[in-house]
Design an enzyme around this catalytic site. Structure first.
Site, mmCIF file in Angstrom:
data_model
loop_
_atom_site.group_PDB
_atom_site.id
_atom_site.type_symbol
_atom_site.label_atom_id
_atom_site.label_comp_id
_atom_site.label_asym_id
_atom_site.label_seq_id
_atom_site.Cartn_x
_atom_site.Cartn_y
_atom_site.Cartn_z
ATOM 1 C CB CYS A 111 15.370 3.921 2.733
ATOM 2 S SG CYS A 111 16.443 2.946 3.795
ATOM 3 C CG HIS A 260 16.466 3.389 -1.262
ATOM 4 N ND1 HIS A 260 17.666 3.873 -0.786
ATOM 5 C CD2 HIS A 260 16.118 2.346 -0.445
ATOM 6 C CE1 HIS A 260 18.024 3.155 0.279
ATOM 7 N NE2 HIS A 260 17.110 2.228 0.501
ATOM 8 C CG ASN A 290 20.101 0.766 1.991
ATOM 9 O OD1 ASN A 290 20.017 1.983 2.058
ATOM 10 N ND2 ASN A 290 19.087 -0.037 2.260
HETATM 11 O O1 UT7 Z 1 16.175 0.348 2.454
HETATM 12 C C1 UT7 Z 1 15.440 -0.813 2.609
HETATM 13 C C2 UT7 Z 1 16.328 -1.695 3.414
HETATM 14 N N1 UT7 Z 1 16.235 -3.083 3.321
HETATM 15 C C3 UT7 Z 1 16.234 -3.815 2.182
HETATM 16 O O2 UT7 Z 1 16.120 -3.386 1.087
HETATM 17 C C4 UT7 Z 1 16.375 -5.290 2.406
HETATM 18 C C5 UT7 Z 1 15.546 -6.120 1.483
HETATM 19 N N2 UT7 Z 1 15.923 -7.517 1.630
HETATM 20 C C6 UT7 Z 1 17.031 -8.027 1.050
HETATM 21 O O3 UT7 Z 1 17.766 -7.316 0.385
HETATM 22 C C7 UT7 Z 1 17.270 -9.503 1.182
HETATM 23 O O4 UT7 Z 1 16.197 -10.098 1.864
HETATM 24 C C8 UT7 Z 1 18.614 -9.841 1.895
HETATM 25 C C9 UT7 Z 1 19.775 -9.484 1.011
HETATM 26 C C10 UT7 Z 1 18.712 -9.123 3.224
HETATM 27 C C11 UT7 Z 1 18.666 -11.361 2.155
HETATM 28 O O5 UT7 Z 1 18.551 -12.059 0.932
HETATM 29 P P1 UT7 Z 1 17.545 -13.278 0.777
HETATM 30 O O6 UT7 Z 1 17.712 -13.792 -0.575
HETATM 31 O O7 UT7 Z 1 16.165 -12.794 1.188
HETATM 32 O O8 UT7 Z 1 18.116 -14.300 1.811
HETATM 33 P P2 UT7 Z 1 17.385 -15.002 3.044
HETATM 34 O O9 UT7 Z 1 17.200 -14.038 4.171
HETATM 35 O O10 UT7 Z 1 16.174 -15.754 2.533
HETATM 36 O O11 UT7 Z 1 18.446 -16.075 3.436
HETATM 37 C C12 UT7 Z 1 18.788 -17.172 2.585
HETATM 38 C C13 UT7 Z 1 19.884 -17.938 3.249
HETATM 39 C C14 UT7 Z 1 19.597 -18.266 4.714
HETATM 40 O O12 UT7 Z 1 20.152 -19.527 4.973
HETATM 41 P P3 UT7 Z 1 19.213 -20.852 4.984
HETATM 42 O O13 UT7 Z 1 18.196 -20.582 6.043
HETATM 43 O O14 UT7 Z 1 18.643 -20.930 3.605
HETATM 44 O O15 UT7 Z 1 20.189 -21.945 5.320
HETATM 45 C C15 UT7 Z 1 20.363 -17.227 5.472
HETATM 46 O O16 UT7 Z 1 20.750 -17.678 6.760
HETATM 47 O O17 UT7 Z 1 21.086 -17.143 3.266
HETATM 48 C C16 UT7 Z 1 21.569 -17.046 4.599
HETATM 49 N N3 UT7 Z 1 22.202 -15.737 4.749
HETATM 50 C C17 UT7 Z 1 23.462 -15.504 4.419
HETATM 51 N N4 UT7 Z 1 24.427 -16.316 3.947
HETATM 52 C C18 UT7 Z 1 25.627 -15.786 3.713
HETATM 53 C C19 UT7 Z 1 21.630 -14.573 5.177
HETATM 54 N N5 UT7 Z 1 22.544 -13.595 5.144
HETATM 55 C C20 UT7 Z 1 23.692 -14.149 4.694
HETATM 56 C C21 UT7 Z 1 24.977 -13.645 4.432
HETATM 57 N N6 UT7 Z 1 25.902 -14.482 3.937
HETATM 58 N N7 UT7 Z 1 25.293 -12.344 4.642
#
Ligand code: UT7
Length: 335
Positions: A111, A260, A290
């Site tokens: 990225c 980005h 993204n």
């Molecule tokens: O170019 C660089 C590329 N990457 C990035 O920029 C990614 C950076 N990271 C992010 O954008 C975020 O970490 C995400 C959007 C990927 C995830 O958001 P988050 O607020 O960090 O969520 P999390 O991983 O802490 O998950 C929170 C909850 C979890 O459930 P529990 O364990 O709290 O019950 C996940 O299982 O949300 C759940 N979850 C979802 N729920 C519905 C994870 N993905 C999803 C989903 N839909 N798509």
């Protein structure tokens, strides 16, 4: 001499995939995706390829710049998803544009790719080696997304953006770039998936079993979302401050911060940490998700075509992603 952006272009696939459609094949919802990322829909390549979109974006950029294809000295293609391992995407773009005099190579910094390619182009221009350079960021990430992994498949999209740089008299802005290979596992796409110490040779009889280097199964993006998020919100403001200080500028001197487009919450957090008004942080990730190396030039092109970029305005471009890698550049809009 410095490189001035004289033309921009962008190309995205026709196929739109919205959040509700994703919710039909993984356990997620439009509301969750929009709240956590800001993404509403993304484009998915069907017939389009990394090089076909890049060539179209490049065609628009050279047309706006009023440059003939044969005047291009160099094509730099930033991509982590080239159509082939070789020839490189840049050579395929050259062929499509008939840019017969250009030297062409790809650069993979995930990225951060467009930002690093832009810096590379500026270095060639500052050294007096080349004067007309087409820089492209192009990706077909949908081909390496695990459509069963709701933690990643909601984020990414396909597309391409381009900028045509021409050498001109002017200030050489200092830019910054960093890499941290220790963070590699946080955001990984395996490719040939060669692991040190494992038998992965591809000669008949050399491999450890049914798996071979070129064919050992899943070739998808895996990500520790939280780790990447924390890395981005810490390092992006830091590197922006680094380039502002190096150029004796302050946040107030910058008209647009073009980041980005990974996540709305990352952009908001960077603006907050820089104590800068969100209005100077444009976003279009709601439309495209993204798109990795393509996100900065797609946004740049959108702003250019809408007439939002005025001659003399100062821009900061900032990229971050797998590697880990991150960087920022200052530029003055010169058109
Ligand atoms: O170019 C660089 C590329 N990457 C990035 O920029 C990614 C950076 N990271 C992010 O954008 C975020 O970490 C995400 C959007 C990927 C995830 O958001 P988050 O607020 O960090 O969520 P999390 O991983 O802490 O998950 C929170 C909850 C979890 O459930 P529990 O364990 O709290 O019950 C996940 O299982 O949300 C759940 N979850 C979802 N729920 C519905 C994870 N993905 C999803 C989903 N839909 N798509």
């Amino acid at each position: 001499m410095t490189g001035v952006i004289c033309g921009t272009g962008a190309c995205v696939p026709d196929r739109v995939l919205d959040n509700n459609e994703i919710a039909q094949f993984v356990d997620t919802s439009d509301q969750w995706i929009q709240e956590r990322t800001g993404v509403a829909r993304r484009r998915i390549a069907v017939e389009e390829t990394t090089s076909s979109m890049a060539a179209e974006a490049g065609r628009q950029a050279i047309e706006e710049a009023g440059v003939k294809p044969e005047e291009i000295d160099m094509i730099l293609a930033a991509t982590a998803t080239p159509d082939h391992i070789f020839p490189c995407a840049a050579c395929e773009i050259q062929e499509k544009l008939q840019a017969v005099n250009a030297v062409c190579f790809d650069l993979n910094a995930a990225c951060s790719g467009f930002l690093f390619a832009y810096q590379t182009a500026q270095a060639y221009i500052a050294a007096g080696i080349y004067s007309t350079i087409l820089v492209v960021g192009s990706e077909c990430l949908s081909r390496v997304v695990d459509w069963e992994d709701r933690g990643t498949c909601i984020l990414f999209g396909d597309g391409s953006g381009a900028a045509l740089l021409k050498a001109a008299e002017g200030r050489n802005w200092i830019s910054a770039a960093h890499s941290d290979g220790k963070g590699g596992p946080a955001l990984l796409c395996r490719g040939l998936n060669v692991t040190e110490g494992e038998k992965t040779g591809n000669l008949p009889g050399d491999s450890s079993g049914e798996e071979t280097a070129a064919g050992n199964g899943r070739n998808y993006i895996s990500m520790d979302g939280k780790a990447v998020f924390q890395f981005a919100v810490r390092k992006v403001p830091e590197v922006i401050r680094e380039v502002l200080d190096a150029n004796e500028l302050s946040e107030e001197d910058i008209d647009w911060f073009i980041l980005h487009q990974a996540n709305k919450r990352i952009v908001e957090s960077v603006a907050k940490r820089l104590k800068t008004d969100m209005a100077r942080f444009p976003m279009n990730l709601q439309e495209y998700g993204n798109t990795s190396s393509a996100s900065i030039p797609i946004l740049l092109n959108e702003m250019n075509r809408k007439g939002l970029l005025k001659k003399g305005q100062k821009l900061v471009l900032a990229g971050f992603g797998a590697g880990l890698s991150w960087g920022a550049a200052v530029l003055e809009w010169g058109k």
